[in-house]
Design a protein around this motif. Sequence first.
Motif, mmCIF file in Angstrom:
data_model
loop_
_atom_site.group_PDB
_atom_site.id
_atom_site.type_symbol
_atom_site.label_atom_id
_atom_site.label_comp_id
_atom_site.label_asym_id
_atom_site.label_seq_id
_atom_site.Cartn_x
_atom_site.Cartn_y
_atom_site.Cartn_z
ATOM 1 N N ASP A 168 0.883 -1.119 0.015
ATOM 2 C CA ASP A 168 0.098 0.037 0.011
ATOM 3 C C ASP A 168 0.814 1.101 -0.013
ATOM 4 O O ASP A 168 1.632 1.395 1.131
ATOM 5 N N ILE A 169 0.990 1.893 -1.133
ATOM 6 C CA ILE A 169 1.932 3.050 -1.200
ATOM 7 C C ILE A 169 1.008 4.349 -0.818
ATOM 8 O O ILE A 169 1.512 5.532 -0.844
ATOM 9 N N GLN A 170 -0.163 4.358 -0.435
ATOM 10 C CA GLN A 170 -0.923 5.391 0.197
ATOM 11 C C GLN A 170 -1.035 6.407 -0.799
ATOM 12 O O GLN A 170 -0.628 7.760 -0.422
ATOM 13 N N PHE A 171 -1.399 6.198 -2.054
ATOM 14 C CA PHE A 171 -1.637 7.206 -3.092
ATOM 15 C C PHE A 171 -2.544 8.168 -2.788
ATOM 16 O O PHE A 171 -3.811 7.818 -2.656
ATOM 17 N N ASN A 172 -2.539 9.414 -2.833
ATOM 18 C CA ASN A 172 -3.637 10.356 -2.930
ATOM 19 C C ASN A 172 -3.611 10.979 -4.221
ATOM 20 O O ASN A 172 -2.715 11.753 -4.538
ATOM 21 N N PRO A 173 -4.779 10.425 -4.998
ATOM 22 C CA PRO A 173 -4.989 11.279 -6.425
ATOM 23 C C PRO A 173 -5.455 12.611 -6.552
ATOM 24 O O PRO A 173 -6.367 12.832 -7.332
ATOM 25 N N GLU A 230 -5.650 13.109 -13.640
ATOM 26 C CA GLU A 230 -5.609 11.830 -13.076
ATOM 27 C C GLU A 230 -4.148 11.320 -13.227
ATOM 28 O O GLU A 230 -3.375 12.218 -13.743
ATOM 29 N N ASN A 231 -3.779 10.444 -12.543
ATOM 30 C CA ASN A 231 -2.586 9.960 -12.312
ATOM 31 C C ASN A 231 -1.576 10.876 -11.612
ATOM 32 O O ASN A 231 -0.325 10.788 -11.917
ATOM 33 N N GLU A 232 -1.951 11.834 -11.113
ATOM 34 C CA GLU A 232 -1.087 12.880 -10.232
ATOM 35 C C GLU A 232 -1.487 12.804 -8.871
ATOM 36 O O GLU A 232 -2.771 12.832 -8.541
ATOM 37 N N GLY A 233 -0.553 13.071 -7.774
ATOM 38 C CA GLY A 233 -0.802 13.326 -6.523
ATOM 39 C C GLY A 233 0.308 12.978 -5.728
ATOM 40 O O GLY A 233 1.531 13.411 -6.107
ATOM 41 N N TRP A 234 0.501 12.430 -4.611
ATOM 42 C CA TRP A 234 1.693 12.179 -4.034
ATOM 43 C C TRP A 234 1.259 10.958 -3.207
ATOM 44 O O TRP A 234 0.354 10.195 -3.118
ATOM 45 N N VAL B 242 -11.459 1.222 -1.051
ATOM 46 C CA VAL B 242 -11.630 2.662 -1.058
ATOM 47 C C VAL B 242 -11.135 3.089 0.203
ATOM 48 O O VAL B 242 -11.674 2.831 1.233
ATOM 49 N N THR B 243 -10.187 4.155 0.236
ATOM 50 C CA THR B 243 -9.712 4.718 1.267
ATOM 51 C C THR B 243 -10.181 6.258 1.181
ATOM 52 O O THR B 243 -10.623 6.718 0.321
ATOM 53 N N GLU B 244 -9.775 6.972 2.371
ATOM 54 C CA GLU B 244 -10.224 8.419 2.243
ATOM 55 C C GLU B 244 -9.476 9.301 1.499
ATOM 56 O O GLU B 244 -9.878 10.342 0.956
ATOM 57 N N ARG B 245 -8.432 8.753 0.845
ATOM 58 C CA ARG B 245 -7.579 9.460 -0.017
ATOM 59 C C ARG B 245 -8.169 9.642 -1.355
ATOM 60 O O ARG B 245 -8.329 10.316 -2.243
#
Lengths: 502, 319
Positions: A168-173, A230-234, B242-245
Amino acid sequence: MIRAGRLCRGLGRPRPLPLPAPAGGSAPRSRQLRTGLPQRRDLFRDLEKEVVKFQKKLKESLPGSDWDPMGTTKGLPPERADVVIVGGGVMGWSVAYWLKALEPRRDALRVVVIEKDPMYSQASTVLSAGGIRQQFSLPENIQMSLYSAFFLRTINEHLGVVNEPPIDIQFNPSGYLFLASEDRAAVLEENVHIQRAEGAEVCLLSPAQLKKKYPWINTNDVAVASYGLENEGWFDPWSLLTAFRRKAMSMGVCQCFGEVTSFTISSREIMTPEGELTFSRINYVRVHMPNSLEYQPVECSLVVNAAGPWSQKLAEMASVGIGPPDTQEGIKLPVEPKKRYIFVWHCPDGPGLDCPMLVDTTQAYFRREGMGGNYLGGLSPPEEEEPDIQDLEVDHNFFQEKIWPRLAHRVPVFESLKVKSAWAGYYDYNTFDQNAVLGPHPLVENMLFITGFSGHGLQLSPAAGRAVAELILEGKFMTINMEKFSFNRFVSGEQVLERNII
Amino acid sequence: MTSGPSPCSCDINFLSTGESLCWGVVRCFSARAGTKISSWSLASSTQASCSDLWPPEESPAGEFKLQECRAFPHLLGARRPYSSATCPDPPKGGILRYLCNRFYDIEYLVGWSAKLRYRNLRRKNVYYGYTKEIYGDNVAAAYFVLSNRGRVRFQGQETWFSVDWRGKYSSDFLQLRDVPVVAIDLSGSVLNYNGLDNLVKLTALRSLDLSRCPHVDDWTLSRLHVFKDSLEELSLAGCPQVTERGLACLHQLEHLRRLDLSHLPSVPTPGLIRILVEEMLPQCEVVGLAPYSGAQTSRDGREEPGVPSGARKAGEIPA
């Protein structure tokens, strides 16, 4: 009976158990009836146990002494390897993973990754803000970033290991929002045009639309804005690094913690039309163990320079840049460490869940961090005010004087905020044109560079690693053509400029 | 056994069945503790051809996690792969896990079965380009939805097109070439990021039900921005990935009026996220994400009894 028992004990076999006396009679017990198979003991396992016991006894008998006659130094790299990757950041491990993934046979290549800092305390990868964007001006950068986004999206297919939990890389889109004032508006629109031609989903916003979408922005001097849909974030760079490492090690890559201090080079002079050139080859890489005088010369056929901010120092060990200034040997690798700060602050009424990574007209940037009203951001100072690179100490005045006024002007809510923490990291800054250096050196035949990303290395790491692995295995770039980023441009003097550097 | 070129490694296959069986058994049981062995030299084919990754039709070699091996659920322990607890320790038990750790063959077999599962998923989410060319976007989208056992409704029609218990559906929808699709129900389907290729051209879509889709994750949500001019109802209830992000990128859906976010196991702080989502979408009614499970509060504070999302059809507002 007794003799058989002793014999069995000596051989490690259990005694055959005698049958219980038959009830109600005294029939003579003539012969044993073994109904079970004997338990087979492994000779090697027992021997190992004995050796461990002996070592422990020896250690106890020499109290206070470090001397271990039976021991070997742990952590030495192998004496011979095919590819030695110097630098254990995300670039180095990406190359290691792709070398193993693209080569179908398991032990075809022996790959060793050498990292000097096991704690990763100064590594750029883990100190990065972790953003990924397609909003570049160079098509190759856009392509690399799109590929990396695809890689991160399917990361479990690529880097999943049997029996391990999902990555899980915790991507924020949430996207990147670039603001441009009047004078840079034309450049921004041109960039967006290039990005959309390459397939990136980017849209342009007028100040009115911007205000409607993000009411907390002050759109006073903003002429146009571009937003990545899309495909952008951190995302979390540490998770990506660990995933690459775990998968590469499961495929047989050797990891070594040590510092490369020198190379053993053999060279020859060849007369070329340009004059006499010295072509050289790295034969041995000398790796020093941490906190010790021990070293191991690793015989290798290829060296990959993934040392990030310290690539120039490593290249100088191979005589890149050591020579008369106007010859080819004298051209240094123009990658220098530049210190950049990141500050984390808390603002209770700040932008909500929809806050993108906002890059201001003044090049200051910030993004939301977590759900608790924390934000992180920074600014790249102009050339004249570069901070000292000796250590990673944070200058808090920088935030007070440079970053805060710009952000407060752009987001009025940030006039009241409280700085929670800060850290500093190095950019492997390419002073020539702020773009990557990928590929072999023209004179040192077996050194390949994968460095100089100037702050956008993490987001391009899967694609760049794959490119270098393809170069090693196939001899040419197969997916994205990155000829533009070769070292030769420093020789010919052609700059490959990237206009969107944060 | 070294993994040499293929003719040599096939030698062992020419032994008779009885001999090769004994050989396998002997190799299995005579290995040292802690070492992995492989009785055949098929070890070579694991990092199999990483043929063109880009465009993403094929997947490269990659070993899959054991937890998703559905054939042996009882051996894996009671651990859900996408629960909100980040990275719990894997359970110690499991015969298959032990075998995987000990033998290369079994590890590769598990890896291959995982790759097969990914390939299946990709096949189910393939782009219906041919249908799009011949019949147009709307019919292609309807065909996609029906092939994935969903339901679809066109503009001006009261009834939904759906599949029966055998998976069959009528081909009446092929006549509706230029009628836009307004509602799609893909709950429980295997829709993922790639499957949305078939739906992104629907400019008049008003209701999208993606509840209980196991492969809908944050990346998929980031693609829903194409519906920003029309989407009024979205349901993500029960989606484990689905997460909050991902919820943060729903701010683009300006016309959204009803958002169902119940039973999201990967959202760690439902109460806080509910407040943030409500602030982000002021005109939208957010259902679910209550701080305590069981009750779902609507915007005006009325307590509704917990209705399982499966019992509620898309497009219907519960009484």
